[in-house]
Design an enzyme around this catalytic site. Structure first.
Site, PDB file in Angstrom:
ATOM      1  N   ASN A 156       0.814  -1.224   0.000  1.00 28.15           N
ATOM      2  CA  ASN A 156       0.000   0.000   0.000  1.00 28.15           C
ATOM      3  C   ASN A 156       0.844   1.271   0.000  1.00 28.15           C
ATOM      4  O   ASN A 156       0.348   2.339   0.343  1.00 28.15           O
ATOM      5  CB  ASN A 156      -0.943   0.023   1.203  1.00 28.15           C
ATOM      6  CG  ASN A 156      -2.118  -0.902   1.026  1.00 28.15           C
ATOM      7  OD1 ASN A 156      -2.369  -1.409  -0.061  1.00 28.15           O
ATOM      8  ND2 ASN A 156      -2.848  -1.140   2.103  1.00 28.15           N
ATOM      9  N   CYS A 157       2.086   1.166  -0.405  1.00 26.98           N
ATOM     10  CA  CYS A 157       2.997   2.312  -0.404  1.00 26.98           C
ATOM     11  C   CYS A 157       2.897   3.066  -1.725  1.00 26.98           C
ATOM     12  O   CYS A 157       2.611   2.478  -2.772  1.00 26.98           O
ATOM     13  CB  CYS A 157       4.431   1.807  -0.206  1.00 26.98           C
ATOM     14  SG  CYS A 157       5.685   3.102  -0.203  1.00 26.98           S
TER      15      CYS A 157
END
Length: 189
Positions: free
Chosen positions: A64-65
């Protein structure tokens, strides 16, 4: 007489400390990346000793970066150099911004489905601080100014297991800086 006593005590303290310090330096100098093992995503061991003689790129990742697009760039790098001997290992971590909510094999599967990643994935690990995976503690001791400050930090390990360098999150996996370093190490063999 007091001065003489201080001199003797100082000399004794220094003499007692020398073997411990010298031994500690020697032990650290002989430790290489090949001394460490990761757990594969979904189970099983991944000893870095299995890759002795090959350069290894170890990257802490998070699905989720904002840098998650690098999964695809890492795949391009992997496809370009794996036949020449490069090993690439993703080490998912939740250390930076809580950006890895998944566990185990689900992380590798998400990276495969979303970004086409086919390289090896380790289990989620801590990559900074006193609870960090032993490899990351060793790397931090080797190169204190090149430690992970965010997701997608890259460590390049040489053929003999030495830490060749650390590359920040903003370093493009297929950019000239990292490609040049990998190419030099592949040619060295």
């Amino acid at each position: 007489m007091t001065l003489r006593r201080r001199e003797v005590l100082g000399w004794l303290a220094g003499a007692c400390a020398l073997p411990a310090t010298a031994g500690g330096v020697a032990a650290q100098a002989t430790t290489t990346a090949s001394s460490f093992t990761f757990t594969r995503a979904g189970g099983g061991r991944m000893p870095l000793a299995d890759y002795r003689g090959r350069p290894v790129l170890i990257v802490n990742t998070a699905t989720n970066c904002g840098f998650a697009g690098q999964f695809a760039s890492l795949e391009q790098l992997w496809q370009r150099y794996r036949a020449r001997g490069l090993m690439l290992i993703a080490v998912p971590s939740n250390d930076f911004g809580g950006q890895e909510p998944l566990e185990g094999a689900a992380i590798a599967e998400a990276a495969r489905q979303t970004h086409g990643a086919t390289y090896a994935f380790a289990e989620k690990s801590v990559v900074r601080g006193p609870d960090a995976h032993p490899f990351y503690r060793w790397a931090a001791a080797q190169r204190p100014s090149e430690t992970p400050r965010w997701n997608f930090h890259k460590y390049l390990i040489g053929r003999s297991g030495e830490l060749l360098g650390g590359y920040s999150s903003i370093t493009d996996p297929i950019g000239p800086q990292l490609v040049r370093a990998i190419g030099q190490e592949l040619q060295a063999g």
